[in-house]
Write a protein that holds these residues in place. Sequence first.
Motif, PDB file in Angstrom:
ATOM      1  N   PRO A  80       9.906  -8.516   6.560  1.00  0.00           N
ATOM      2  CA  PRO A  80       9.518  -7.209   7.109  1.00  0.00           C
ATOM      3  C   PRO A  80       8.495  -6.437   6.265  1.00  0.00           C
ATOM      4  N   PRO A  81       8.616  -6.436   4.907  1.00  0.00           N
ATOM      5  CA  PRO A  81       7.633  -5.677   4.121  1.00  0.00           C
ATOM      6  C   PRO A  81       6.192  -6.137   4.334  1.00  0.00           C
ATOM      7  N   LEU A  82       5.984  -7.364   4.809  1.00  0.00           N
ATOM      8  CA  LEU A  82       4.622  -7.847   5.039  1.00  0.00           C
ATOM      9  C   LEU A  82       3.893  -6.994   6.071  1.00  0.00           C
ATOM     10  N   LEU A  83       4.658  -6.310   6.930  1.00  0.00           N
ATOM     11  CA  LEU A  83       4.048  -5.493   7.974  1.00  0.00           C
ATOM     12  C   LEU A  83       3.748  -4.078   7.491  1.00  0.00           C
ATOM     13  N   CYS A  84       4.193  -3.729   6.291  1.00  0.00           N
ATOM     14  CA  CYS A  84       3.919  -2.406   5.732  1.00  0.00           C
ATOM     15  C   CYS A  84       2.494  -2.359   5.177  1.00  0.00           C
ATOM     16  N   THR A  85       1.894  -1.178   5.208  1.00  0.00           N
ATOM     17  CA  THR A  85       0.558  -1.013   4.639  1.00  0.00           C
ATOM     18  C   THR A  85       0.665  -0.783   3.134  1.00  0.00           C
ATOM     19  N   LEU A  86      -0.462  -0.943   2.456  1.00  0.00           N
ATOM     20  CA  LEU A  86      -0.481  -0.665   1.024  1.00  0.00           C
ATOM     21  C   LEU A  86      -0.111   0.784   0.764  1.00  0.00           C
ATOM     22  N   GLU A  87      -0.517   1.668   1.684  1.00  0.00           N
ATOM     23  CA  GLU A  87      -0.178   3.077   1.550  1.00  0.00           C
ATOM     24  C   GLU A  87       1.321   3.298   1.753  1.00  0.00           C
ATOM     25  N   ASP A  88       1.913   2.613   2.738  1.00  0.00           N
ATOM     26  CA  ASP A  88       3.363   2.709   2.965  1.00  0.00           C
ATOM     27  C   ASP A  88       4.140   2.334   1.710  1.00  0.00           C
ATOM     28  N   MET A  89       3.653   1.290   1.018  1.00  0.00           N
ATOM     29  CA  MET A  89       4.344   0.786  -0.172  1.00  0.00           C
ATOM     30  C   MET A  89       3.913   1.512  -1.446  1.00  0.00           C
ATOM     31  N   HIS A  90       3.029   2.507  -1.287  1.00  0.00           N
ATOM     32  CA  HIS A  90       2.513   3.302  -2.411  1.00  0.00           C
ATOM     33  C   HIS A  90       1.778   2.448  -3.437  1.00  0.00           C
ATOM     34  N   LEU A  91       1.275   1.318  -3.002  1.00  0.00           N
ATOM     35  CA  LEU A  91       0.543   0.446  -3.925  1.00  0.00           C
ATOM     36  C   LEU A  91      -0.821   1.021  -4.289  1.00  0.00           C
ATOM     37  N   HIS A  92      -1.365   1.883  -3.415  1.00  0.00           N
ATOM     38  CA  HIS A  92      -2.687   2.445  -3.691  1.00  0.00           C
ATOM     39  C   HIS A  92      -2.639   3.518  -4.778  1.00  0.00           C
TER      40      HIS A  92
END
Length: 214
Positions: A80-92
Amino acid sequence: INAEYMGFADKDIAFLPVGIGTSWLLSEVVRRYFLPDTKAGKGKGKYVHRIAITDSDGGLFGIITQFDVLAHLDRHGQMPPLLCTLEDMHLHTRELVSVTEGHTAGAAFQLMYQKGLRMVPVLSGGVLRGEIGTPCLRGMRPSDFEALQLPVLQFVNGRVSGSDTPPLRVEKSLTLKQLVRMLVASNAHHAFVVDGQQVLTVITQTDVLVALYS
């Protein structure tokens, strides 16, 4: 892990032994070997980029790398996390460690050592001008050490030749699955997250695995 199914049997560099006669879940291998130890502090956790697969006699059968895991996820990943955006995951919003064109190569490598990094971008007003990393040190002899006093891009241009592959730039709206696909297609170890021309941060293969498995 079915090494033949995942296409790992043709690698030839050994780092850590994993007996092929033992049953291992891919997630277990990733968490045990590919993820930094968060208790050790940023940049200090011990992890590897490659794992040796050995047969019952201890002979080398193949190698699994972080890149191999990403390639497998690109082909078969349903997490499921593969469908999250970089922004959703706070990676940016990850800390951006960088140098400017005014830094010497020696200062850049000192910063990488202090931060536990293998590469840093070279920025000018937040815009990417290049990158410097540990591959630039390959083949250096003591007689070459004076070059470390050169401006960072001059040093890089003198050490790296024959590569016109542009740095991989991605937007924060990209999903993790899209990022994995781009890293695999570009055979890239990292990508620069940008907002227009401004670099926000750098995401590595390790960062992607941490986001998916930690």
